[in-house]
Design a protein around this motif. Structure first.
Motif, PDB file in Angstrom:
ATOM      1  N   THR A  26      34.472  47.678  29.716  1.00  0.00           N
ATOM      2  CA  THR A  26      34.618  47.896  31.145  1.00  0.00           C
ATOM      3  C   THR A  26      35.999  48.497  31.397  1.00  0.00           C
ATOM      4  O   THR A  26      37.000  47.984  30.910  1.00  0.00           O
ATOM      5  N   GLU A  27      36.035  49.615  32.131  1.00  0.00           N
ATOM      6  CA  GLU A  27      37.283  50.312  32.407  1.00  0.00           C
ATOM      7  C   GLU A  27      37.390  50.637  33.885  1.00  0.00           C
ATOM      8  O   GLU A  27      36.388  50.834  34.558  1.00  0.00           O
ATOM      9  N   GLN A  28      38.625  50.724  34.370  1.00  0.00           N
ATOM     10  CA  GLN A  28      38.892  51.066  35.762  1.00  0.00           C
ATOM     11  C   GLN A  28      39.530  52.448  35.838  1.00  0.00           C
ATOM     12  O   GLN A  28      40.403  52.778  35.041  1.00  0.00           O
ATOM     13  N   PHE A  29      39.081  53.239  36.821  1.00  0.00           N
ATOM     14  CA  PHE A  29      39.640  54.562  37.063  1.00  0.00           C
ATOM     15  C   PHE A  29      40.027  54.653  38.534  1.00  0.00           C
ATOM     16  O   PHE A  29      39.177  54.895  39.390  1.00  0.00           O
ATOM     17  N   ILE A  46      23.313  48.313  30.328  1.00  0.00           N
ATOM     18  CA  ILE A  46      22.486  47.145  30.059  1.00  0.00           C
ATOM     19  C   ILE A  46      21.125  47.676  29.620  1.00  0.00           C
ATOM     20  O   ILE A  46      20.616  48.635  30.176  1.00  0.00           O
ATOM     21  N   GLY A  47      20.545  47.070  28.623  1.00  0.00           N
ATOM     22  CA  GLY A  47      19.230  47.490  28.154  1.00  0.00           C
ATOM     23  C   GLY A  47      19.291  48.504  27.032  1.00  0.00           C
ATOM     24  O   GLY A  47      18.330  49.198  26.774  1.00  0.00           O
ATOM     25  N   ASP A  48      20.445  48.585  26.350  1.00  0.00           N
ATOM     26  CA  ASP A  48      20.489  49.512  25.218  1.00  0.00           C
ATOM     27  C   ASP A  48      19.878  48.860  23.986  1.00  0.00           C
ATOM     28  O   ASP A  48      19.398  47.732  24.032  1.00  0.00           O
ATOM     29  N   THR A  49      19.890  49.547  22.889  1.00  0.00           N
ATOM     30  CA  THR A  49      19.194  49.081  21.686  1.00  0.00           C
ATOM     31  C   THR A  49      19.940  47.990  20.922  1.00  0.00           C
ATOM     32  O   THR A  49      19.431  47.513  19.905  1.00  0.00           O
ATOM     33  N   SER A  50      21.101  47.567  21.397  1.00  0.00           N
ATOM     34  CA  SER A  50      21.848  46.507  20.706  1.00  0.00           C
ATOM     35  C   SER A  50      21.246  45.122  20.913  1.00  0.00           C
ATOM     36  O   SER A  50      21.629  44.176  20.237  1.00  0.00           O
ATOM     37  N   GLY A  51      20.354  44.973  21.887  1.00  0.00           N
ATOM     38  CA  GLY A  51      19.667  43.702  22.080  1.00  0.00           C
ATOM     39  C   GLY A  51      20.180  42.878  23.239  1.00  0.00           C
ATOM     40  O   GLY A  51      21.201  43.179  23.858  1.00  0.00           O
ATOM     41  N   GLN A  57      26.516  39.736  26.876  1.00  0.00           N
ATOM     42  CA  GLN A  57      27.958  39.906  26.719  1.00  0.00           C
ATOM     43  C   GLN A  57      28.484  40.954  27.706  1.00  0.00           C
ATOM     44  O   GLN A  57      29.486  40.730  28.387  1.00  0.00           O
ATOM     45  N   HIS A  58      27.790  42.103  27.790  1.00  0.00           N
ATOM     46  CA  HIS A  58      28.200  43.150  28.728  1.00  0.00           C
ATOM     47  C   HIS A  58      28.176  42.638  30.163  1.00  0.00           C
ATOM     48  O   HIS A  58      29.104  42.872  30.929  1.00  0.00           O
ATOM     49  N   MET A  59      27.106  41.947  30.557  1.00  0.00           N
ATOM     50  CA  MET A  59      26.982  41.447  31.924  1.00  0.00           C
ATOM     51  C   MET A  59      28.100  40.462  32.231  1.00  0.00           C
ATOM     52  O   MET A  59      28.702  40.504  33.309  1.00  0.00           O
ATOM     53  N   GLY A  60      28.410  39.580  31.301  1.00  0.00           N
ATOM     54  CA  GLY A  60      29.520  38.642  31.494  1.00  0.00           C
ATOM     55  C   GLY A  60      30.844  39.359  31.695  1.00  0.00           C
ATOM     56  O   GLY A  60      31.634  38.994  32.578  1.00  0.00           O
ATOM     57  N   ASN A  61      31.088  40.392  30.889  1.00  0.00           N
ATOM     58  CA  ASN A  61      32.323  41.168  31.031  1.00  0.00           C
ATOM     59  C   ASN A  61      32.379  41.884  32.375  1.00  0.00           C
ATOM     60  O   ASN A  61      33.442  41.946  33.013  1.00  0.00           O
ATOM     61  N   ILE A  62      31.256  42.429  32.813  1.00  0.00           N
ATOM     62  CA  ILE A  62      31.198  43.128  34.102  1.00  0.00           C
ATOM     63  C   ILE A  62      31.498  42.145  35.237  1.00  0.00           C
ATOM     64  O   ILE A  62      32.327  42.425  36.112  1.00  0.00           O
ATOM     65  N   MET A  90      15.845  47.203  34.949  1.00  0.00           N
ATOM     66  CA  MET A  90      16.542  47.449  36.210  1.00  0.00           C
ATOM     67  C   MET A  90      16.454  46.225  37.127  1.00  0.00           C
ATOM     68  O   MET A  90      17.437  45.864  37.791  1.00  0.00           O
ATOM     69  N   ARG A  91      15.292  45.590  37.171  1.00  0.00           N
ATOM     70  CA  ARG A  91      15.139  44.368  37.987  1.00  0.00           C
ATOM     71  C   ARG A  91      16.091  43.275  37.489  1.00  0.00           C
ATOM     72  O   ARG A  91      16.711  42.570  38.280  1.00  0.00           O
ATOM     73  N   TYR A  92      16.203  43.147  36.169  1.00  0.00           N
ATOM     74  CA  TYR A  92      17.105  42.152  35.570  1.00  0.00           C
ATOM     75  C   TYR A  92      18.556  42.435  35.976  1.00  0.00           C
ATOM     76  O   TYR A  92      19.283  41.528  36.375  1.00  0.00           O
ATOM     77  N   ILE A  93      18.974  43.689  35.876  1.00  0.00           N
ATOM     78  CA  ILE A  93      20.354  44.060  36.214  1.00  0.00           C
ATOM     79  C   ILE A  93      20.663  43.703  37.658  1.00  0.00           C
ATOM     80  O   ILE A  93      21.673  43.058  37.958  1.00  0.00           O
ATOM     81  N   VAL A  94      19.806  44.133  38.566  1.00  0.00           N
ATOM     82  CA  VAL A  94      20.035  43.868  39.991  1.00  0.00           C
ATOM     83  C   VAL A  94      20.033  42.369  40.269  1.00  0.00           C
ATOM     84  O   VAL A  94      20.894  41.848  40.987  1.00  0.00           O
ATOM     85  N   SER A  95      19.089  41.648  39.669  1.00  0.00           N
ATOM     86  CA  SER A  95      19.012  40.202  39.862  1.00  0.00           C
ATOM     87  C   SER A  95      20.268  39.501  39.352  1.00  0.00           C
ATOM     88  O   SER A  95      20.818  38.624  40.028  1.00  0.00           O
ATOM     89  N   GLU A  96      20.731  39.869  38.166  1.00  0.00           N
ATOM     90  CA  GLU A  96      21.946  39.273  37.592  1.00  0.00           C
ATOM     91  C   GLU A  96      23.155  39.549  38.481  1.00  0.00           C
ATOM     92  O   GLU A  96      23.938  38.657  38.756  1.00  0.00           O
ATOM     93  N   LEU A  97      23.323  40.792  38.885  1.00  0.00           N
ATOM     94  CA  LEU A  97      24.457  41.136  39.735  1.00  0.00           C
ATOM     95  C   LEU A  97      24.413  40.371  41.057  1.00  0.00           C
ATOM     96  O   LEU A  97      25.426  39.815  41.497  1.00  0.00           O
ATOM     97  N   LYS A  98      23.235  40.336  41.696  1.00  0.00           N
ATOM     98  CA  LYS A  98      23.106  39.631  42.973  1.00  0.00           C
ATOM     99  C   LYS A  98      23.411  38.146  42.823  1.00  0.00           C
ATOM    100  O   LYS A  98      24.002  37.544  43.711  1.00  0.00           O
TER     101      LYS A  98
END
Length: 104
Positions: A26-29, A46-51, A57-62, A90-98
């Protein structure tokens, strides 16, 4: 905007494998002029091939990174060109963020 010469614009290296996030951390500009200021926060996909473990881990960092701001005005989610329907990911991402957003 900040009068940065094109040659000095920071880019991320493209991964060798398709399906992997191009942004690994995660980076800031920050962008600003005399009338406004904006912070663009670039995050790993989120949802890449790394599993799912990598997604978690990415969601926690975000969430941690954005939570340090206290308040913000917008969230933009970029999706691949040609995607015409809301996917399970996409539903998972939005739900997690919300679920981590302030209620007020």
């Amino acid at each position: 905007i900040n009068r940065v010469p094109y040659e000095e614009v920071k880019t991320t290296a493209k991964p060798k494998s398709t399906g992997l996030s191009q942004t690994m951390d995660t980076e800031q500009f920050p962008l600003s002029n005399n009338e406004w200021a904006v912070n663009i926060i670039d995050t790993p996909g989120i949802g890449d091939t790394s599993g799912i473990k990598k997604d978690e881990q990415h969601m926690g960092n975000i969430i941690d990174f954005v939570g340090a701001y206290g308040d913000f005005n917008a969230v933009c989610i970029l999706i691949k060109r040609g995607t015409s329907r809301i996917t399970t990911t996409m539903r998972y991402i939005v739900s997690e963020l919300k679920s981590h957003m302030p209620k007020d």
